[in-house]
Design an enzyme around this catalytic site. Sequence first.
Site, PDB file in Angstrom:
ATOM      1  N   GLY A 208       5.167   3.691  -0.168  1.00 32.14           N
ATOM      2  CA  GLY A 208       4.640   4.900  -0.814  1.00 32.14           C
ATOM      3  C   GLY A 208       3.299   5.277  -0.230  1.00 32.14           C
ATOM      4  O   GLY A 208       2.924   4.810   0.840  1.00 32.14           O
ATOM      5  N   ASN A 209       2.582   6.130  -0.920  1.00 31.24           N
ATOM      6  CA  ASN A 209       1.212   6.445  -0.490  1.00 31.24           C
ATOM      7  C   ASN A 209       0.356   6.736  -1.714  1.00 31.24           C
ATOM      8  O   ASN A 209       0.850   6.759  -2.839  1.00 31.24           O
ATOM      9  CB  ASN A 209       1.208   7.601   0.515  1.00 31.24           C
ATOM     10  CG  ASN A 209       1.735   8.885  -0.078  1.00 31.24           C
ATOM     11  OD1 ASN A 209       1.157   9.444  -1.005  1.00 31.24           O
ATOM     12  ND2 ASN A 209       2.867   9.359   0.445  1.00 31.24           N
TER      13      ASN A 209
END
Length: 397
Positions: A208-209
Amino acid sequence: MLSGKNILLGVTGGIAAYKTANLIRLFKKLGANVQVVMTPDAKEFVTPLTLSTLSENPVYSVFSDEETGVWNNHVELGLWADIFIIAPATANTIGKMAGGLCDNLLMATYLSAKCTVFVAPAMDLDMYKHATTLQNIAQLKANGNLIIDAKEGELASGLVGKGRMEEPEAIVSFVENHLRKGLPLFGKRVLLTAGPTYEQIDPVRFVGNNSSGKMGYELAEKAYVLGATVTLVSGPTNLTASKGINKIDVRSAEDMFNAVAEEYINSDVIIMAAAVADYTPENIASQKIKKSDNSLQINLKSTKDILTTVGELKTDKQLLIGFALETTNEINNAKSKLSRKNLDFIVLNSLNDKGAGFGYDTNKITIIDKSNNVDEFELKPKSEVAIDIFNKIISLL
Ligand code: CTP
């Protein structure tokens, strides 16, 4: 839409008067100020005490108070109102309004009011379709009043037909929709992406980020407040959107691509604020990957660039706006994205600016448009950044 608005509710003597208690509650919940004027007969159907308690204001129904002799100033009441709603409006009151009669405080207030007046008729079916009632309603429309048409259904007489006052929730929506018509983005459809995407590695892990989604959600709220019909395609976030926003929850870059592919054709303005993963695992392991060697290699393949795809397909009538989060050579990188992705403008934020980018409630942006205008803005709350972005959009529309 209704927050801080002064709503004057005129209640007349019909059985539907009991529903005004709920109507006042709904308006109050939306942040409106409510005052009530009742005809003397309306008090047979719902008590002034109920309506005064719910509206948190005195309820007026006579020209002067018998005990104190104080005059209930109908001119002041009429001028106080931003919105005047007469609900339920009986055949008698509708007739008086059409004819300009003024034999009670409500009628005097109606004739004094300068704001938009909404009328929600309620009566038995034969009264409603009587030629005189229809003429009176036509006269009210011709005088600029807005009629909230009665509904079909069971009536107090036991008969079934048209004459039921519209439900309070629908009256509130009617008023809100009317107010939206005056807004700068009314009739425009705005599509946004926001938040991160999660790319699954195995059933329990993902890549993810750090995107919080705050900027995209602020933009969606602003678009809605400006009158647009808003669709928000959101990656996983902890944020909630207003009830009127059509929110589509997605997880991966591919999900986001598919949702945008369905929606973009019907959109006038498309804003891609999501931090979409550029790569995703080639294969998602069907079972949890067990710890084995000292290192683990996961092969990634590139995702489809949603913004580039929409840029290739968009028509001249659609505005396309992208974001660029850069760490080096910011302006040049943003300009190159602007032309590569066929955007109308790009919103640049640099991770080198303190307080800008992921997670913060503030942002510092530079807007670069396709005519090469470069506008730099101060660091400010994301809600205000959203206003700057929509000012630019409105100027281009
Ligand atoms: N974007 C997109 N789909 C992707 C990647 C990015 O729609 N698969 C959009 C983002 O929502 C943003 C813009 O493209 O509006 C720019 O994203 P950014 O990550 O800054 O640029 P990239 O094109 O991915 O280039 P790079 O990561 O090399 O800077």
